[in-house]
Design a protein around this motif. Structure first.
Motif, mmCIF file in Angstrom:
data_model
loop_
_atom_site.group_PDB
_atom_site.id
_atom_site.type_symbol
_atom_site.label_atom_id
_atom_site.label_comp_id
_atom_site.label_asym_id
_atom_site.label_seq_id
_atom_site.Cartn_x
_atom_site.Cartn_y
_atom_site.Cartn_z
ATOM 1 N N LYS A 42 -25.420 -33.185 5.503
ATOM 2 C CA LYS A 42 -26.247 -32.196 6.195
ATOM 3 C C LYS A 42 -25.401 -31.212 6.990
ATOM 4 C CE LYS A 42 -30.124 -31.844 9.486
ATOM 5 N NZ LYS A 42 -31.110 -32.593 10.314
ATOM 6 N N TRP A 43 -25.768 -29.920 6.893
ATOM 7 C CA TRP A 43 -25.061 -28.865 7.617
ATOM 8 C C TRP A 43 -26.071 -27.932 8.286
ATOM 9 C CZ3 TRP A 43 -19.837 -29.194 7.883
ATOM 10 C CH2 TRP A 43 -19.191 -29.974 6.922
ATOM 11 N N PHE A 44 -25.650 -27.370 9.405
ATOM 12 C CA PHE A 44 -26.459 -26.376 10.100
ATOM 13 C C PHE A 44 -25.823 -25.000 9.933
ATOM 14 C CE2 PHE A 44 -27.421 -30.328 12.224
ATOM 15 C CZ PHE A 44 -28.779 -30.247 12.491
ATOM 16 N N TYR A 45 -26.655 -24.020 9.657
ATOM 17 C CA TYR A 45 -26.210 -22.624 9.600
ATOM 18 C C TYR A 45 -26.240 -22.109 11.039
ATOM 19 C CZ TYR A 45 -26.998 -17.569 9.028
ATOM 20 O OH TYR A 45 -26.951 -16.198 9.134
ATOM 21 N N ILE A 46 -25.075 -21.740 11.560
ATOM 22 C CA ILE A 46 -24.951 -21.409 12.991
ATOM 23 C C ILE A 46 -25.043 -19.912 13.265
ATOM 24 C CG2 ILE A 46 -23.512 -21.633 15.035
ATOM 25 C CD1 ILE A 46 -24.523 -24.306 13.953
ATOM 26 N N ALA A 47 -24.241 -19.129 12.571
ATOM 27 C CA ALA A 47 -24.193 -17.691 12.835
ATOM 28 C C ALA A 47 -23.511 -16.984 11.677
ATOM 29 C CB ALA A 47 -23.449 -17.404 14.141
ATOM 30 N N SER A 48 -23.669 -15.663 11.650
ATOM 31 C CA SER A 48 -23.050 -14.904 10.572
ATOM 32 C C SER A 48 -22.889 -13.449 10.969
ATOM 33 C CB SER A 48 -23.894 -14.987 9.294
ATOM 34 O OG SER A 48 -25.172 -14.389 9.517
ATOM 35 N N ILE A 49 -22.099 -12.748 10.162
ATOM 36 C CA ILE A 49 -22.028 -11.289 10.205
ATOM 37 C C ILE A 49 -22.151 -10.834 8.755
ATOM 38 C CG2 ILE A 49 -20.593 -9.254 10.641
ATOM 39 C CD1 ILE A 49 -19.166 -10.825 12.814
ATOM 40 N N PHE A 50 -23.096 -9.969 8.477
ATOM 41 C CA PHE A 50 -23.257 -9.441 7.124
ATOM 42 C C PHE A 50 -23.367 -7.925 7.187
ATOM 43 C CE2 PHE A 50 -24.982 -13.742 6.267
ATOM 44 C CZ PHE A 50 -24.200 -14.072 5.158
ATOM 45 N N ARG A 51 -22.422 -7.236 6.545
ATOM 46 C CA ARG A 51 -22.497 -5.780 6.478
ATOM 47 C C ARG A 51 -23.264 -5.313 5.242
ATOM 48 N NH1 ARG A 51 -16.399 -4.039 8.512
ATOM 49 N NH2 ARG A 51 -16.769 -4.492 10.729
ATOM 50 N N HIS A 52 -23.400 -6.201 4.266
ATOM 51 C CA HIS A 52 -24.236 -5.889 3.108
ATOM 52 C C HIS A 52 -25.660 -5.694 3.627
ATOM 53 C CE1 HIS A 52 -26.463 -6.261 -0.590
ATOM 54 N NE2 HIS A 52 -25.358 -6.348 -1.307
ATOM 55 N N PRO A 53 -26.262 -4.514 3.423
ATOM 56 C CA PRO A 53 -27.586 -4.217 4.012
ATOM 57 C C PRO A 53 -28.639 -5.283 3.729
ATOM 58 C CG PRO A 53 -26.636 -2.241 3.060
ATOM 59 C CD PRO A 53 -25.733 -3.374 2.653
ATOM 60 N N GLU A 54 -28.744 -5.736 2.473
ATOM 61 C CA GLU A 54 -29.774 -6.724 2.130
ATOM 62 C C GLU A 54 -29.512 -8.051 2.825
ATOM 63 O OE1 GLU A 54 -31.525 -9.111 -1.779
ATOM 64 O OE2 GLU A 54 -30.127 -7.440 -2.041
ATOM 65 N N PHE A 55 -28.251 -8.510 2.821
ATOM 66 C CA PHE A 55 -27.898 -9.772 3.469
ATOM 67 C C PHE A 55 -28.120 -9.679 4.971
ATOM 68 C CE2 PHE A 55 -24.635 -11.362 0.095
ATOM 69 C CZ PHE A 55 -25.622 -11.251 -0.875
ATOM 70 N N ASN A 56 -27.790 -8.509 5.538
ATOM 71 C CA ASN A 56 -27.939 -8.309 6.981
ATOM 72 C C ASN A 56 -29.400 -8.435 7.399
ATOM 73 O OD1 ASN A 56 -28.500 -6.207 9.363
ATOM 74 N ND2 ASN A 56 -26.414 -6.960 9.593
#
Length: 204
Positions: A42-56
């Motif tokens: 099991k893993w938790f998604y903590i944070a991100s940076i996405f410059r791809h418009p759709e992903f952002n």
């Protein structure tokens, strides 16, 4: 959408090391059966940076998320069960990722489109990062995952270091909040159903 689609593997590190001496602190490792075993669970998604418009845009909708990895070493696949809280609703899905051992990537197919991710194995136990489009400043992204819903200071600092090596800024971070999770009841229901199935299989 390829958000906390929990995947894994590597190849960004040589690029990072060439950009900054600080990045040499990270250790690149090939994808092996040991790596896949380590990713299991099991893993938790903590944070991100996405410059791809759709992903952002997709990342901004996710209030909390966690997932389960179940690697299959012979098939070079990672089967996933994903729980995302979007708004006040829990969204569950299951799929699989293709492991490309040679070039160190994990691939998820999205409507005839392949999304590739690169794995950065952390110096800190039970934490890893995924990078997306590392060669494209306009689309690049980085996300961090942990086996706990909150990061320790050293884990957060490492995320910041990798982020800065990629030329990204703290102001771009899109965090999640485990307190807003709505998927706990569904996860518990799935665990109970799985337990009953296992008990039934034993009786047979």
């Amino acid at each position: 959408m390829a958000l906390p689609w929990a995947l894994a593997v590597l190849s960004l590190l040589p690029l990072l090391c060439a950009q900054s001496p600080e990045c040499a602190n990270f250790t690149a490792k090939p994808i092996t059966n040991v790596t896949l075993d380590w990713l299991s669970g099991k893993w938790f998604y903590i944070a991100s940076i996405f410059r791809h418009p759709e992903f952002n845009q997709s990342a901004k909708k996710v209030r909390a998320a966690f997932f389960y990895f179940a690697p299959n070493q012979t098939e070079d696949k990672i089967y996933t069960r994903e729980y995302q809280t979007i708004g006040d609703h829990c969204i569950y899905s299951s799929t699989h990722l293709l492991v490309q051992r040679q070039n160190g990537t994990v691939v998820r197919k999205e409507n005839d489109t392949e999304v590739h991710a690169h794995l950065l194995l952390s110096k800190n136990p039970r934490t890893f990062m995924l990078s997306f489009f590392p060669e494209d400043k306009q689309k690049m992204g980085i996300a961090i995952y942990s086996d706990k819903p909150l990061l320790r200071e050293e884990q957060l600092n490492e995320f910041h270091e990798v982020m800065e090596c990629m030329g990204m800024h703290k102001s771009e971070i899109i965090p999640t909040d485990e307190k807003k999770d709505q998927c706990g009841p569904l996860e518990k229901q799935h665990e109970e159903e799985q337990k009953k199935e296992q008990e039934g299989a034993k009786e047979e």
